[in-house]
Design an enzyme around this catalytic site. Structure first.
Site, PDB file in Angstrom:
ATOM      1  CE1 TYR A 158       5.582  11.771  51.569  1.00  0.00           C
ATOM      2  CE2 TYR A 158       3.834  12.958  52.483  1.00  0.00           C
ATOM      3  CZ  TYR A 158       5.090  12.592  52.278  1.00  0.00           C
ATOM      4  OH  TYR A 158       6.061  13.516  53.160  1.00  0.00           O
ATOM      5  CE  LYS A 162       7.394  10.718  54.533  1.00  0.00           C
ATOM      6  NZ  LYS A 162       8.896  10.660  55.006  1.00  0.00           N
TER       7      LYS A 162
END
Length: 272
Positions: A158, A162
């Site tokens: 994650y 990002k």
């Protein structure tokens, strides 16, 4: 302050919960024509009703899975058919397939994290951008994360996804700036709904009883505590409306000279 957003066509992905929901409502309050996008029909209908109440010039709820190219194409075609333009795109969809040490995760979980956080942004931007370039105007706002800047244990892929969103933001800003399109990102930290029951959708990671984060909080609180950080403020979490306000600013006329920027809405957590 006149944001210049009255009657602008604003597409917000992941608009049925938390940051996306608040962002759609923030644009509604500016009198924009708002297109909330999500997968939960019931939650989408609620957001659409609230957007009308807040003052949206028009609301066009669309169900779509923005990790699927064909559904993104159909979404953009439908918006352009109805309004003839797309002025603002907020790539908000994001989430986590797993909260666990990287060594115990699987390639299937990596792909899920990459799809929802990065591929969705690429697909939506790729579909919307030709319309903005043809109009020689547009605003793209990507929702990144402080995880990309400081990293969150147990959320390695994650955080990496990002980080890619932030890099994509900067590069695309260089590519399209002379065509009248700005591209910026917001890096929130610790943003949680104020009312978990009312402000989440069926697939939300904050959904009471079924969400990934609420389950982890209940069953693995000690593990979750590892990546909690202190802000520089008395309050330790951001409110969804604060992220929505940042998106409105970056899409406004007042931000016409801002591009390639990652705006940290983090309560000073990077300082601590």
């Amino acid at each position: 302050m006149d944001t210049g957003l009255q009657d602008k066509v604003v597409v917000v992905t992941g608009a049925t919960a938390n940051i996306g929901r608040a962002t759609a409502l923030a644009f509604a309050a500016e009198g924009a024509r708002v297109v909330p996008v999500g997968r939960d029909e019931e939650a989408g209908a609620r957001v659409a009703d609230l957007a009308r109440e807040r003052g949206a010039a028009d609301v066009f709820w669309r169900r779509a899975d923005v990790t699927v190219a064909a559904e993104v194409t159909a979404l953009v075609d439908a918006v352009v058919a109805r309004f003839g333009q797309i002025d603002v795109l907020v790539n908000n969809v994001g989430g986590n397939a797993v909260v666990a040490p990287f060594v115990s995760t699987t390639p299937e979980q990596w792909r899920a994290d990459l799809d929802v956080n990065l591929t969705s942004t690429l697909l939506c931007t790729h579909a919307v951008l030709p319309h903005m370039l043809a109009a020689e105007a547009g605003r793209i706002v990507n929702i990144g994360s402080m995880s990309a800047l400081i990293g969150d244990p147990f959320m390695a892929v994650y955080s990496a996804a990002k980080g890619a969103v932030h890099a994509f933001t900067r590069v695309l800003a260089l590519e399209v700036g002379r065509s009248g399109v700005t591209v910026n990102a917001i890096a929130p930290y610790g943003t949680v709904p104020e009312d978990f029951a009312a402000e989440t959708s069926a697939g939300s990671r904050f959904r009471p009883g079924t969400g990934l984060f609420t389950d982890a909080e209940a069953s693995r609180a000690e593990e979750r505590a590892v990546f909690r950080r202190n802000t520089a403020l008395a309050r330790q979490v951001a409110r969804p409306a604060e992220i929505g306000a940042a998106a409105v600013y970056l899409a406004s006329e007042q931000a016409a000279f801002v591009t390639g920027h990652v705006l940290q809405v983090d309560g000073g957590v990077a300082l601590t």
